[in-house]
Design a protein around this motif. Structure first.
Motif, mmCIF file in Angstrom:
data_model
loop_
_atom_site.group_PDB
_atom_site.id
_atom_site.type_symbol
_atom_site.label_atom_id
_atom_site.label_comp_id
_atom_site.label_asym_id
_atom_site.label_seq_id
_atom_site.Cartn_x
_atom_site.Cartn_y
_atom_site.Cartn_z
ATOM 1 N N MET A 1 -10.950 -5.076 11.378
ATOM 2 C CA MET A 1 -10.640 -5.406 9.981
ATOM 3 C C MET A 1 -11.419 -6.657 9.594
ATOM 4 S SD MET A 1 -6.471 -4.985 9.969
ATOM 5 C CE MET A 1 -6.213 -4.907 8.205
ATOM 6 N N ASP A 2 -12.040 -6.612 8.422
ATOM 7 C CA ASP A 2 -12.685 -7.809 7.902
ATOM 8 C C ASP A 2 -11.720 -8.483 6.925
ATOM 9 O OD1 ASP A 2 -12.802 -6.316 5.542
ATOM 10 O OD2 ASP A 2 -14.975 -6.048 5.622
ATOM 11 N N GLN A 3 -12.190 -9.528 6.272
ATOM 12 C CA GLN A 3 -11.327 -10.298 5.381
ATOM 13 C C GLN A 3 -10.773 -9.442 4.243
ATOM 14 O OE1 GLN A 3 -12.523 -14.240 4.784
ATOM 15 N NE2 GLN A 3 -11.432 -14.516 2.862
ATOM 16 N N HIS B 1 -6.843 -8.499 3.495
ATOM 17 C CA HIS B 1 -6.229 -8.811 2.201
ATOM 18 C C HIS B 1 -5.579 -7.563 1.604
ATOM 19 C CE1 HIS B 1 -5.532 -10.887 -1.566
ATOM 20 N NE2 HIS B 1 -6.077 -9.863 -2.199
ATOM 21 N N ARG B 2 -6.287 -6.444 1.664
ATOM 22 C CA ARG B 2 -5.728 -5.186 1.137
ATOM 23 C C ARG B 2 -4.478 -4.781 1.909
ATOM 24 N NH1 ARG B 2 -11.250 -3.903 0.632
ATOM 25 N NH2 ARG B 2 -11.243 -2.818 2.625
ATOM 26 N N ALA B 3 -4.519 -4.919 3.230
ATOM 27 C CA ALA B 3 -3.358 -4.554 4.054
ATOM 28 C C ALA B 3 -2.153 -5.427 3.708
ATOM 29 C CB ALA B 3 -3.699 -4.671 5.541
ATOM 30 N N ARG C 1 1.361 -16.181 3.469
ATOM 31 C CA ARG C 1 0.538 -15.334 2.597
ATOM 32 C C ARG C 1 1.401 -14.280 1.896
ATOM 33 N NH1 ARG C 1 -5.149 -13.978 5.674
ATOM 34 N NH2 ARG C 1 -5.680 -16.116 6.262
ATOM 35 N N PHE C 2 2.342 -13.689 2.633
ATOM 36 C CA PHE C 2 3.275 -12.740 2.027
ATOM 37 C C PHE C 2 4.020 -13.393 0.865
ATOM 38 C CE2 PHE C 2 3.399 -9.927 5.845
ATOM 39 C CZ PHE C 2 3.339 -8.707 5.179
ATOM 40 N N ALA C 3 4.534 -14.592 1.109
ATOM 41 C CA ALA C 3 5.302 -15.295 0.076
ATOM 42 C C ALA C 3 4.446 -15.544 -1.160
ATOM 43 C CB ALA C 3 5.846 -16.615 0.630
ATOM 44 N N LYS C 4 3.206 -15.918 -0.950
ATOM 45 C CA LYS C 4 2.300 -16.162 -2.079
ATOM 46 C C LYS C 4 2.080 -14.880 -2.877
ATOM 47 C CE LYS C 4 -2.318 -17.831 -3.173
ATOM 48 N NZ LYS C 4 -3.637 -18.189 -2.667
ATOM 49 N N ARG C 5 1.851 -13.758 -2.196
ATOM 50 C CA ARG C 5 1.645 -12.476 -2.880
ATOM 51 C C ARG C 5 2.925 -12.036 -3.591
ATOM 52 N NH1 ARG C 5 -1.668 -10.716 -5.163
ATOM 53 N NH2 ARG C 5 -1.627 -8.525 -4.646
ATOM 54 N N LEU C 6 4.082 -12.237 -2.967
ATOM 55 C CA LEU C 6 5.346 -11.871 -3.604
ATOM 56 C C LEU C 6 5.553 -12.665 -4.891
ATOM 57 C CD1 LEU C 6 7.596 -11.554 -0.435
ATOM 58 C CD2 LEU C 6 7.046 -9.702 -2.036
ATOM 59 N N TYR D 1 6.895 -2.344 8.619
ATOM 60 C CA TYR D 1 5.688 -2.469 7.808
ATOM 61 C C TYR D 1 4.513 -2.754 8.732
ATOM 62 C CZ TYR D 1 9.605 -3.653 4.749
ATOM 63 O OH TYR D 1 10.817 -3.664 4.099
ATOM 64 N N VAL D 2 3.468 -1.920 8.661
ATOM 65 C CA VAL D 2 2.306 -2.061 9.541
ATOM 66 C C VAL D 2 1.040 -2.082 8.701
ATOM 67 C CG1 VAL D 2 0.985 -1.016 11.428
ATOM 68 C CG2 VAL D 2 3.473 -0.851 11.429
ATOM 69 N N GLY D 3 0.223 -3.112 8.891
ATOM 70 C CA GLY D 3 -1.044 -3.203 8.190
ATOM 71 C C GLY D 3 -2.032 -2.167 8.692
ATOM 72 N N LYS D 4 -2.143 -2.041 10.016
ATOM 73 C CA LYS D 4 -3.066 -1.083 10.603
ATOM 74 C C LYS D 4 -2.598 -0.737 12.010
ATOM 75 C CE LYS D 4 -7.986 -0.219 11.255
ATOM 76 N NZ LYS D 4 -8.363 0.716 10.219
#
Length: 184
Positions: free
Chosen positions: A8-10, A14-16, A49-54, A150-153
């Protein structure tokens, strides 16, 4: 011979994280009763990061804490043949988790032992209504019956392979990335 492959790149990370954020909102029908707790070290940065997106998506600040699972691990005595005392950095959970939905955040899910240790540590802090698990990477090879909500990849790996998550906040690199060391 070992080769390193970027999984995974940046942008993919971010998308995940964005997708995982929406999944947390959807599964919990909002985030009013949700708190985030990151497992030290990289899980803490991912929880932030989750908190920021939420906040960006829902307009609500979610409380974020962190937890050190060192003294809760069942494999500490296998770390070294030397008699080294594990250092415990405690937790920073400046809010009540009683009756809350705790989303436990970590970078890589492997055997499940880290998550089991984190759940033990959380139960010493309070009594949440439920604990959910969010991970950036699930590489398989469970030793305990633990599954992420919850799984990103999902990255199928061999036992001999290593997965490395690099985060800007911790690793001081130019970009986020997930790498796998493949042994040939």
């Amino acid at each position: 011979m070992t080769t390193t492959v970027e999984i995974m790149d940046q942008q993919a990370m971010h998308r995940a994280l964005t997708r995982l954020t929406y999944e947390v909102i959807e599964k919990n029908k909002g985030i009013e009763n949700v708190v985030l707790i990151g497992i030290k070290t990289r899980g803490v940065f991912l929880a932030q990061r989750f908190a920021k997106r939420l906040k960006e998506i829902e307009g609500i600040e979610v409380e974020v804490g962190d937890i050190d699972i060192t003294l809760y691990r069942d494999d500490v005595h296998h770390v070294s043949s030397l008699e080294i005392e594990p250092s415990y950095n405690g937790h920073d959970i400046p809010f009540s988790i009683d009756g809350k939905t705790v989303v436990l955040v970590d970078d890589v899910l492997f055997t499940g032992r880290t998550v089991r240790s984190a759940m033990d540590a959380i139960m010493d802090v309070g009594r949440p209504a439920q604990i959910q698990l969010a991970v950036l990477v699930d590489r398989g090879h469970r030793e305990l019956p633990i599954r992420a909500d919850y799984v990103g990849k999902n990255i199928p790996t061999a036992q001999s392979e290593s997965v490395h998550v690099h985060l800007l906040e911790h690793d001081k690199l130019e970009q986020d990335e997930v790498l796998i060391d493949k042994t040939e």
